[in-house]
Structures are given as structure tokens and as C-alpha cells.
Design a protein around this motif. Sequence first.
Motif, short mmCIF file in Angstrom:
data_model
loop_
_atom_site.label_atom_id
_atom_site.label_comp_id
_atom_site.label_asym_id
_atom_site.label_seq_id
_atom_site.Cartn_x
_atom_site.Cartn_y
_atom_site.Cartn_z
N SER A 1 3.95 14.24 -1.64
CA SER A 1 4.78 14.80 -0.57
C SER A 1 5.00 13.82 0.56
N LEU A 2 4.30 12.71 0.56
CA LEU A 2 4.51 11.68 1.58
C LEU A 2 5.77 10.87 1.33
N PHE A 3 6.42 11.09 0.18
CA PHE A 3 7.59 10.30 -0.19
C PHE A 3 8.75 11.24 -0.54
N PRO A 4 9.28 11.98 0.44
CA PRO A 4 10.34 12.96 0.16
C PRO A 4 11.60 12.28 -0.39
N GLY A 5 12.18 12.91 -1.39
CA GLY A 5 13.40 12.39 -1.99
C GLY A 5 13.19 11.37 -3.08
N LEU A 6 11.95 10.91 -3.22
CA LEU A 6 11.66 9.94 -4.27
C LEU A 6 10.91 10.62 -5.41
N ASN A 7 11.07 10.08 -6.57
CA ASN A 7 10.37 10.63 -7.73
C ASN A 7 9.02 9.92 -7.88
N VAL A 8 7.95 10.71 -7.81
CA VAL A 8 6.60 10.15 -7.96
C VAL A 8 6.23 10.17 -9.44
N ARG A 9 6.17 8.99 -10.03
CA ARG A 9 5.90 8.89 -11.47
C ARG A 9 4.41 8.91 -11.79
N GLY A 10 3.59 8.56 -10.81
CA GLY A 10 2.15 8.55 -11.06
C GLY A 10 1.39 8.21 -9.79
N VAL A 11 0.17 8.74 -9.71
CA VAL A 11 -0.73 8.44 -8.59
C VAL A 11 -2.08 8.05 -9.20
N HIS A 12 -2.60 6.92 -8.78
CA HIS A 12 -3.83 6.40 -9.40
C HIS A 12 -4.79 5.94 -8.31
N GLN A 13 -5.99 6.46 -8.36
CA GLN A 13 -6.99 6.04 -7.38
C GLN A 13 -7.56 4.68 -7.77
N PHE A 14 -7.96 3.92 -6.75
CA PHE A 14 -8.64 2.66 -7.03
C PHE A 14 -9.57 2.33 -5.87
N ARG A 15 -10.53 1.49 -6.18
CA ARG A 15 -11.52 1.04 -5.18
C ARG A 15 -11.85 -0.41 -5.47
N VAL A 16 -11.97 -1.20 -4.42
CA VAL A 16 -12.30 -2.62 -4.55
C VAL A 16 -13.67 -2.87 -3.93
N MET B 1 -12.53 0.94 -15.71
CA MET B 1 -11.76 2.18 -15.76
C MET B 1 -12.74 3.34 -15.71
N VAL B 2 -12.51 4.29 -14.80
CA VAL B 2 -13.47 5.36 -14.60
C VAL B 2 -12.84 6.72 -14.85
N ASP B 3 -13.62 7.61 -15.40
CA ASP B 3 -13.16 8.95 -15.76
C ASP B 3 -13.65 9.95 -14.72
N GLY B 4 -13.12 9.81 -13.50
CA GLY B 4 -13.54 10.69 -12.41
C GLY B 4 -13.38 9.98 -11.08
N PRO B 5 -13.97 10.51 -10.02
CA PRO B 5 -13.88 9.85 -8.72
C PRO B 5 -14.41 8.42 -8.79
N VAL B 6 -13.77 7.50 -8.06
CA VAL B 6 -14.17 6.10 -8.16
C VAL B 6 -15.50 5.81 -7.46
N ASN B 7 -15.94 6.69 -6.58
CA ASN B 7 -17.19 6.46 -5.85
C ASN B 7 -18.11 7.66 -6.02
N LEU B 8 -18.96 7.60 -7.03
CA LEU B 8 -19.84 8.73 -7.30
C LEU B 8 -20.99 8.85 -6.31
N SER B 9 -21.27 7.80 -5.55
CA SER B 9 -22.34 7.92 -4.56
C SER B 9 -21.99 8.97 -3.51
N ARG B 10 -20.69 9.24 -3.33
CA ARG B 10 -20.26 10.27 -2.37
C ARG B 10 -20.66 11.68 -2.81
N LEU B 11 -20.98 11.85 -4.07
CA LEU B 11 -21.39 13.18 -4.55
C LEU B 11 -22.72 13.61 -3.97
N ALA B 12 -23.41 12.72 -3.29
CA ALA B 12 -24.64 13.10 -2.60
C ALA B 12 -24.36 14.20 -1.57
#
Length: 693
Positions: free
Chosen positions: A217-232, A294-305
Amino acid sequence: MTTHAPIGQEYPRLLNRELGILAFNERVLAMAEDLEVPLLERLRYVTIVSSNLDELFEVRMAELRELALVDRPDTAQVRECMRRVAERAGRLVVRKYAVLNHQLIPALAAEGIVLHMSGSWNETQREWAERLFHDDIEPLLTPIALDPAHPFPRILNKSLNFIVELEGQDAFGRHPGFAVVQAPRALPRVLRVPSEVSGVRDGMMMLTSVLLGFVGSLFPGLNVRGVHQFRVTRNSELFVDEEEITDLRAALQGELPQRHYGDAVRLEVSSGCPEAVLELLLREFDLTREDCYMVDGPVNLSRLAQVIDLVDRADLKFPRFEPAVPAALRGRDLFDAIRKADILMHHPYESFVPVMEFLSSAATDPNVVAIRQTVYRTGADSVLMESLLAAARAGKEVTVVLELMARFDEEANINWAERLERAGAHVIYGVVGHKTHAKMALVLRRESGRLRRYVHLGTGNYHPRTARLYEDFGLFTANEEICADVHEIFRRLTGLGQAGELNALLQAPFTLHDGVLEAIRREAEHAKAGRRGYLAAKVNALLEPRVIEELYKASQAGVKIDLIVRGVCALSPGVPGLSENIRVLSVVGRFLEHSRIYYFWNDGARDVWLASADWMDRNLLRRVEVAFPIREGRLKRRVIEEGIQEHLRDNCMAWVMAPDGSYARRRPRGARRVSQLRLMAKLVGKPEPDTGV
């Protein structure tokens, strides 16, 4: 400070160190798979492994990456080491997410603790999440389209980010293909969902899920083809030229802001990320496929504490227990008790409160004239440090040897240094090039017209919070020889001059290494003479080559050797003709085994030492460390029994190291013996709990 010394023959040890760290985390992850461990504590072990992996990449892999980028004769070995570490880390990451997704999340849901993922929301949950996004999250977000006017933004170390694939034309006629959205650090990563929305008492959503659901919804009028989380993950070592600095604190303060933007060493991306997106991210961070996970879930599992903290379910956590107060201190003046006899404390089974009272009472006692203490890690909020501040404000002579280079605690320690100096304390930053890792506190008290010294020595940090989680020993003493040695070591740290002889203590980098080697050789000589040779040690890591060499020689001479090494061990036990008399255990349980104990039979004299130093090169040769003797027979027996023998008998939480470096967990064939539970029962004076492995 990172160095670039050639590794040459060091390569096997370097590889052993990194793979040993991963092996330890594999043992920790096994606790998350153990059905006898309370469910929320199993989740905690997953978060611990995640946090440990972060540090492995921020420090160890960052160091290897630096070495690999330099044109050196051993560059190929360094890169091979990186490859093998990355390969094993990858397997651990896959296993970690499998444990979370296939074991823990279903088991939590069965207990009414549900993590609502965006793909499984019902209409009520979606509406609630959408309101939350627009009211509390969206105003804090700054979407950045990637085009010539908007280059790829600077990405903070270990921050949560999303790369968005876009199609279409915006209001200015631009055709952005990608955009980046960074999650503000101020936002909580776990959000409690009202029970009427969740349908269960303990329903939660990860911030990751809410952003994935509505970031389009941050990009009105544009087609969002995909959203991918990442962490460095970035290199988090602070670079200080020890030969050039004139003010260590100022140098560190200048470096700290850059820690978040060091060179990238690892990329974590949600599984299913398209090839084009992945290639873009790898280019931006100058990384290769080997650096990508490549991770199957949230990129930072330490936050699950945060889930564990939010859920009030005592039945799904370790049973609560209150540490005991040593009998010698109950209802007695602390200084009177110490003057009468040495007092040994075994944390966390025995309370850390007396250590805090040692300093707090010294701060208010009109007879106390001076306090000296080393500080390595103490935390941002410390009663101990407040006591030192109070003492300085009261006009007492307060000297603090504060280690500014304690990794990841530099900022907190700098803040304490500034506050202490403003209060009038003398703050010393130790010896540049030698981290001060010794744990010492000295109180000078005027009694009957003379000064009497009281000392606390420990194997762990002066950190009240970790003292409830880390297993350590501490000693209160007024013994004149030990107190004089502590006084001398403080003099060495705060002043200049040659190192004089010590009466009782061993100190690195001067006498500790040689003292350990000499004691091992002495056991070998006893064995060669037909007498009993035995030694045992409990350390967090065993890597120092000369110590390992002498242990091998002692084994070949007939010395029986028990080693309890929690983490990395470069020694190979049980090898015929080399180490058949050596056994190595690693104990992983509710508490982090942290104490360092050296025990030598010495023809029946039973020499027992407690220390701040592991058997590693850095501890024995490049740090300020202290080993102190336990002399009173009853206290010796306690250290041997509680610190060594009880763990050797553990048949549930002990892992046995094989000659090839692999570990196998002991399994009971009869009655269960869990060393930590038995110590809780013994020292706290309560029966062993039914749960709480």
C-alpha cells in the motif's frame, strides 16, 4: 583489533575453532528438539542459536573474509575454511527453521500460543493488522524507490528490510523496478493480538508478517509483484590502531557509529526470493552465493525471545527457583564473616546478592576508605556500578579498571566510564593490547587503627542479570597473601614498572600459562614414577597448542585426564597412542556452564584453582587474567564435587566427544542424573523438580 598475521600451520586450528563454535550450537539446538524441555524454553534455545550465529558471522567470518581479500600465500586455505564453515552453518540454519516450523510452532499452537502469519489470517485478523499498519507502522516507514536519483540505501547491521518488486509508472513518469523498505528499530518485532481478534489467549503477530501483508500500500497505482524480507550481517569488529591511539575512549567513540555499517559478511533472504532480486542484493552488498542463506520464516529468530516474555505460562517454562544464600552469610555482617573464613559461592545456585552487598555496603561503610574493581561486562543498568558511583561521591578512593574493548559492551562501558569520572573515581582502561578479563574487587577498610583488605575473586563477570543464568564460582577472602597479590595486580594495571613476584595467584600474561604447563608436567612425572597421575579441567574452550601438547604427553605417561569443555575443543580424545587416557565432555543445560576450574591431583595435595581464563591463546598469552587457589579443604571438596564430578556423572545433558571431533549425547540406562538439577537440589535445599532439564 583485527590482524593479518599468516595462518600457515594455524589453518587446522582456525578451522577447528569455527567448526567447534557451530558444533556447540548444534548441541544447543538439540535442547530445542528435546521433548523433556519445557516448550517455551525450547523456543529460547532457538533464539540463543540465532544470536550465537549472528556473532559468529559478525566476528569470526568477518575476520576470515578480511583475510581472504588479501593477496597472501595462504589465501586458498582461508577460502576453504570459509567454504566449510558456510556449508556447516547452512545445514544448521536449515535445521533451525525446521525445528521452529515443524515442531515448535505446532506445539505452541496446541497450547494456545499462536503466531498468526499473513498467509493464514482470517478476515477479523486481517482488518486488525491493517488498522495497526496504517495507524502505528506506516507513518514511520520511508519507502525508497531504486532509480538514478535514489541509490540503494545504507542498510544497518542485522536490521529488518524488505525489497519490493514493482511494475508500472508513478506520478512522475518513472518506472521503478524495485524499492526498499526498512523497518524502524523502534518498532517491536512481536505484536500481541487481542484475544477477541486472535481467537486464543496468546495470539501474536510478527512485525515481519504485518509488513509483508500491507507494504504494497506504500506504492499506490503500481503493481506489487513481490515482497521479500532480507537482513544483512556486517563486520562488527571495531578498528583501533593500538600503536597510534592517544585516547582509547575517544578512538572507540569515533568507531562505534560505524559498527552498524561495516563490510557485509552474510545475506539472509526469505525463501522463494526470485533470482533477479537475489542477484541485485548480492551485487549491492558485494557478496557471493556462498554468503547467502535462504530462510523459511522470519530472518531474525532471536527476536522470538519476545514471545517468551509476553506469554505468562509458568507451566511451559523452567520451574522458578530462588538461589540460596551461603550459610556463612545469613544474618551476619559481611566483613565479619569474610574475616572469619573464606567463603565460596556457586552461582546461580547461590545468590549473587552478597557480591552486590559487598560493594554497596563498602560504599556506605564509614570505615571503608578505598575500593578497586575490574569491570569487563556489567550491563547498561547495574547496581554494582551504582555502588561504585555512590562510593566515589562519598569521597572514598574508587579505582575502576574498565575494559573498553569488551566486544559489544563498548558503548555501555564508555557510558559508565564517563559517569564514574564525573563522580570523582579513577577510571583506568587497562593495558592497550591486553584486554583486562580478570574478575577482582578489593575493599580497604580501617579496623583497629590499621588497614585490612577484603577481596572478591570470580570466574564470571560482575553482571547481576547473567549471574542468574551463567554458572560461575566466586570467592570472598581476607587472606593476606591473596589480598596482597590482588593489590599488586591493580598496581600493575594502573601504574608502570616491572612485574614482581606474586605470593598465591597466577596472572596472565606473565605466569598463568607457564603455571598450567608446569602443573600438567608434574602430573606426568608422578605417573612416570608409578604414582597416581590425574587432572581435570572445566573451561569454555580449549585451543592453546602447548597446553594440548602437554595434555597429550601426560596421557601417554599414564595420567588420567577429564576435560569438561563447553564449547570449542581442538584436542582429540581417546586416540590410541596419543590420548587414550583423555575424555572430553560438553554439558549443555538450563544454565550456561561458564566457570573455569583447574584441578591437579599432585600426589594427593589436590591443587584446585578457579580462574577467569579459558585454555586459549588469547586468554593465557594476550589478556590480563587471574587464577586463584582454593586452599581450605572443605571448599576444595565443594569445587571438585560441584564443578567437576557432578558433571562427569551426568547421563542426560552431557555430550561425549569422539576422536574425530563429533559428539554423542549420553542417554540414561537406569536412573537419570542431571547435574544442574542435582546441584539445584543440593545447594538450594529443595527436591529435584520433575521438569527443568
